[in-house]
Design a protein around this motif. Structure first.
Motif, PDB file in Angstrom:
ATOM      1  N   ILE A 106       8.853 -11.937   0.242  1.00  0.00           N
ATOM      2  CA  ILE A 106       9.960 -12.526  -0.769  1.00  0.00           C
ATOM      3  C   ILE A 106      11.360 -12.327  -0.390  1.00  0.00           C
ATOM      4  N   VAL A 107      11.596 -10.809  -0.339  1.00  0.00           N
ATOM      5  CA  VAL A 107      13.028 -10.502  -0.255  1.00  0.00           C
ATOM      6  C   VAL A 107      13.550 -11.346   1.318  1.00  0.00           C
ATOM      7  N   ALA A 108      12.852 -11.117   2.291  1.00  0.00           N
ATOM      8  CA  ALA A 108      13.346 -11.900   3.698  1.00  0.00           C
ATOM      9  C   ALA A 108      13.627 -13.169   3.290  1.00  0.00           C
ATOM     10  N   LYS A 109      12.745 -14.007   2.485  1.00  0.00           N
ATOM     11  CA  LYS A 109      12.950 -15.349   2.616  1.00  0.00           C
ATOM     12  C   LYS A 109      13.895 -15.868   1.638  1.00  0.00           C
ATOM     13  N   HIS A 110      14.324 -15.071   0.573  1.00  0.00           N
ATOM     14  CA  HIS A 110      15.299 -15.296  -0.438  1.00  0.00           C
ATOM     15  C   HIS A 110      16.733 -14.672  -0.288  1.00  0.00           C
ATOM     16  N   LEU A 111      16.653 -13.404   0.037  1.00  0.00           N
ATOM     17  CA  LEU A 111      17.737 -12.642   0.108  1.00  0.00           C
ATOM     18  C   LEU A 111      18.223 -12.204   1.493  1.00  0.00           C
ATOM     19  N   GLY A 112      17.240 -12.411   2.458  1.00  0.00           N
ATOM     20  CA  GLY A 112      17.895 -12.268   3.872  1.00  0.00           C
ATOM     21  C   GLY A 112      16.946 -11.141   4.653  1.00  0.00           C
ATOM     22  N   PRO A 113      16.845 -11.406   5.745  1.00  0.00           N
ATOM     23  CA  PRO A 113      15.750 -10.327   6.455  1.00  0.00           C
ATOM     24  C   PRO A 113      16.286  -9.003   6.648  1.00  0.00           C
ATOM     25  N   HIS A 114      17.743  -8.705   6.211  1.00  0.00           N
ATOM     26  CA  HIS A 114      18.436  -7.355   6.370  1.00  0.00           C
ATOM     27  C   HIS A 114      18.553  -6.566   5.085  1.00  0.00           C
ATOM     28  N   VAL A 115      17.845  -7.105   4.112  1.00  0.00           N
ATOM     29  CA  VAL A 115      17.877  -6.435   2.733  1.00  0.00           C
ATOM     30  C   VAL A 115      16.812  -5.351   2.865  1.00  0.00           C
ATOM     31  N   ASP A 116      17.101  -4.270   2.494  1.00  0.00           N
ATOM     32  CA  ASP A 116      16.161  -2.974   2.656  1.00  0.00           C
ATOM     33  C   ASP A 116      15.702  -2.645   1.103  1.00  0.00           C
ATOM     34  N   ILE A 117      14.226  -2.516   0.995  1.00  0.00           N
ATOM     35  CA  ILE A 117      13.729  -2.425   0.002  1.00  0.00           C
ATOM     36  C   ILE A 117      13.130  -1.011   0.081  1.00  0.00           C
ATOM     37  N   SER A 118      13.132  -0.189   0.982  1.00  0.00           N
ATOM     38  CA  SER A 118      12.837   1.095   1.098  1.00  0.00           C
ATOM     39  C   SER A 118      13.037   1.979  -0.247  1.00  0.00           C
ATOM     40  N   GLU A 119      13.936   1.903  -0.602  1.00  0.00           N
ATOM     41  CA  GLU A 119      14.305   2.904  -1.932  1.00  0.00           C
ATOM     42  C   GLU A 119      13.392   2.321  -3.242  1.00  0.00           C
ATOM     43  N   LEU A 120      13.284   1.057  -3.134  1.00  0.00           N
ATOM     44  CA  LEU A 120      12.210   0.528  -4.350  1.00  0.00           C
ATOM     45  C   LEU A 120      10.694   1.018  -4.069  1.00  0.00           C
ATOM     46  N   ILE A 121      10.524   0.962  -2.881  1.00  0.00           N
ATOM     47  CA  ILE A 121       8.985   1.545  -2.329  1.00  0.00           C
ATOM     48  C   ILE A 121       8.957   3.015  -2.561  1.00  0.00           C
ATOM     49  N   GLU A 122       9.894   3.909  -2.422  1.00  0.00           N
ATOM     50  CA  GLU A 122       9.915   5.184  -2.503  1.00  0.00           C
ATOM     51  C   GLU A 122       9.752   5.731  -3.754  1.00  0.00           C
ATOM     52  N   GLN A 123      10.488   4.857  -4.709  1.00  0.00           N
ATOM     53  CA  GLN A 123      10.249   5.290  -6.276  1.00  0.00           C
ATOM     54  C   GLN A 123       9.368   5.749  -6.746  1.00  0.00           C
ATOM     55  N   PRO A 124       9.044   6.677  -7.316  1.00  0.00           N
ATOM     56  CA  PRO A 124       7.877   7.285  -8.149  1.00  0.00           C
ATOM     57  C   PRO A 124       7.048   6.276  -9.153  1.00  0.00           C
ATOM     58  N   LYS A 125       5.997   5.721  -8.987  1.00  0.00           N
ATOM     59  CA  LYS A 125       5.363   4.938  -9.971  1.00  0.00           C
ATOM     60  C   LYS A 125       4.771   5.769 -11.173  1.00  0.00           C
TER      61      LYS A 125
END
Length: 444
Positions: free
Chosen positions: A224-243
Motif C-alpha cells: 500500500i505504501v509503495a503504491k500510494h506514497l512511492g516505492p522509496h518510502v521506508d516503513i522500517s521505523e513503524l515495523i520496529e515500534q514495540p506493539k
C-alpha cells in the motif's frame, strides 16, 4: 508546497521515512475524501434547524419534540462514533469508511417520505450513526497516512468543511422553505446528494498501513505504501515500534491513556455544547436579542464569520501550539458570551460585535476537534479513542441542543446563555490543567 508524486533527489530516497514523506496527491485525496463527514454533519444540523419551524406545525410538535429532532443526529453520532470506532480498531478502517456513507445516503433520501415525527427521528438517528462512524474513522485514516509536519493543517481542514456544510444548508434552506409548506422534505432529502458522491469516490480507498502493521501484515502494508506514497518510502521505523500487549477498549481508561481520554472528552464537549446549541437555534436566539436589523442580514453576517473563522483557524493551527490556542479561545468565547448573556439589549455595535467575535473564535478553535484526538492515542487504540471522544461530545451537544429551547422557555435568555458560558469556563480550566502539547509529534 506543490503536490508531487516523486521525491527530491537531494535526499537519499531509500531513507525517506513514512512520517516525513513528501506531500503527494494521495495525501490530498484521502483528506478530501474525509471532508464528507464534516460537511454532512454541518449540513444536516443546518437543514434541521431551518426545517423545524415548518415541521413543527405540520406534525403538531412542541418544544420537547423540536429539541429531540434537533438533537437526534447528534445522539446517533454518539452511537456510531463509539461502536464503529471500536470496530475499526478490530477489523480495520477501510470497509467501514465506505459503508458508513452508504447508510447516510439511504437514510437521508428516506426523510422525504416520512409521515410523522417517530419516522423522522429514526432516520436522523441512522444518519447520525453514519456520521459518527466517519468522525471516528476519517480523521484516524488521515492522521495515519499524512506526514506529521502537515498533519495539523490537513486535519484542521476537515472542520472547515463542517462550516461550509452548515452555511450551505442555511442559504439553501432559507430559499426552499419559502416555496411551500412541504419543501422541508426536499431540503432534508438533499443530504443524500453529497453522501452518494462520497460513496462513489471512496471506492478503492486502501487500508491504513499502521493498522496492518499492528496485525503483523507487513507485506500488505509495504504494498500500500509503495503504491500510494512511492516505492522509496521506508516503513522500517513503524515495523520496529514495540506493539502494545493490551489493546482493548478498557485501555483508554488505564495508565497514561486515562489523562488523555479525560482531557479529550472535556475539551471537545466544552466546545460543541455551546456551538451546537447556539447555531441549531440561531434564529430563535437572534429574535430574543432583537438586534434591530434584518434577520437575513444578521444571519448572513454570522455565517460569513463562521466561514472566516474556519479558514482563519487553519492559519492559527499551523502557527500556534495546540494547548495555547485551545486555552485562549475558550477564554475569549467565555468573555464574549457572558457579556451577551447579561446585557442582551446593549448597544447594537457592542452586542453584534461580540457575537461576531464569538462566532469567529468558536469556528477557528473548532478546527482542533479533528486535530487533537488522533494525536492523543497510539495506533492500536486510535479508532476507539477518537470514537469515544467524538461520541461523548455528541452526548453533550445533544443534551445542549435538547435543553436550550426548553431552558429559553423556562428560565429565559440570560440564564440559558450563562449556563453555556459556564461550560466555556470549564473548558478554560480543564485545558489549563490537562492539555498536552502534541504539535509535530510522531504517532505511535
Amino acid at each position: 508546497m506543490q503536490p508531487s508524486t516523486s521525491f527530491s533527489s537531494t535526499a537519499d530516497p531509500a531513507r525517506t521515512s513514512f512520517d516525513d514523506a513528501p506531500l503527494n496527491r494521495f495525501h490530498l485525496r484521502i483528506t478530501a475524501l474525509t471532508f464528507g463527514a464534516n460537511f454532512s454533519d454541518g449540513y444536516h444540523l443546518g437543514t434541521i434547524g431551518i426545517a423545524l419551524p415548518a415541521i413543527a406545525p405540520a406534525f403538531g410538535l412542541g418544544p420537547a419534540w423540536e429539541g429531540m429532532l434537533g438533537a437526534s443526529a447528534l445522539i446517533g453520532t454518539f452511537v456510531g462514533s463509539i461502536a464503529l470506532g471500536w470496530l475499526g480498531d478490530r477489523i480495520g478502517r477501510q470497509l467501514l469508511y465506505l459503508l458508513d456513507f452508504l447508510l447516510i445516503a439511504i437514510a437521508s433520501l428516506l426523510q422525504f417520505f416520512v409521515h410523522g415525527p417517530w419516522e423522522l427521528l429514526a432516520l436522523r438517528l441512522l444518519i447520525g450513526i453514519g456520521i459518527g462512524a466517519d468522525y471516528a474513522l476519517g480523521p484516524t485514516l488521515v492522521a495515519e497516512f499524512v506526514p506529521r509536519r502537515l498533519r495539523g493543517g490537513l486535519l484542521a481542514s476537515l472542520t472547515v468543511m463542517w462550516t461550509f456544510g452548515y452555511v450551505a444548508a442555511y442559504y439553501l434552506g432559507s430559499y426552499l422553505v419559502e416555496l411551500g409548506p412541504d419543501t422541508w422534505r426536499w431540503l432534508l432529502a438533499t443530504g443524500a446528494v453529497p453522501a452518494i458522491l462520497v460513496v462513489l469516490l471512496r471506492i478503492g480507498t486502501p487500508e491504513s498501513p499502521r493498522w496492518l502493521l499492528g496485525r503483523g501484515r507487513v507485506d500488505e502494508a509495504r504494498a500500500i505504501v509503495a503504491k500510494h506514497l512511492g516505492p522509496h518510502v521506508d516503513i522500517s521505523e513503524l515495523i520496529e515500534q514495540p506493539k502494545p500487549e493490551k489493546t482493548g477498549f478498557s485501555q483508554l481508561f488505564t495508565g497514561g491513556h486515562l489523562r488523555n481520554t479525560i482531557f479529550g472528552t472535556l475539551f471537545y464537549n466544552c466546545q460543541v455544547i455551546p456551538y451546537f446549541a447556539i447555531y441549531t437555534f440561531l434564529p430563535v436566539l437572534l429574535a430574543r436579542m432583537d438586534l434591530g436589523i434584518d434577520d437575513f442580514l444578521s444571519n448572513g453576517l454570522l455565517n460569513a464569520f463562521l466561514l472566516a473563522g474556519g479558514i482563519g483557524g487553519l492559519w492559527l493551527v499551523a502557527r500556534c501550539t495546540r494547548r495555547g490556542l485551545l486555552i485562549w479561545s475558550f477564554l475569549v468565547m467565555a468573555v464574549c458570551l457572558g457579556i451577551i448573556a447579561v446585557w442582551p439589549h446593549g448597544p447594537l455595535p457592542l452586542i453584534l460585535g461580540l457575537f461576531l467575535v464569538f462566532t469567529f473564535v468558536m469556528s477557528a478553535a473548532s478546527n482542533l476537534e479533528q486535530v487533537y484526538p488522533p494525536e492523543l492515542f497510539p495506533t492500536a487504540l486510535r479508532g476507539s479513542g477518537v470514537g469515544l471522544i467524538n461520541g461523548a461530545s455528541r452526548v453533550g451537544s445533544a443534551a445542549g441542543t435538547f435543553v436550550l429551547p426548553i431552558a429559553l422557555a423556562g428560565v429565559g435568555f440570560t440564564a440559558s446563555l450563562l449556563g453555556l458560558t459556564a461550560v466555556l469556563i470549564i473548558g478554560v480550566i480543564s485545558s489549563a490543567l490537562l492539555a498536552p502539547e502534541t504539535k509535530d509529534i510522531a504517532l505511535d
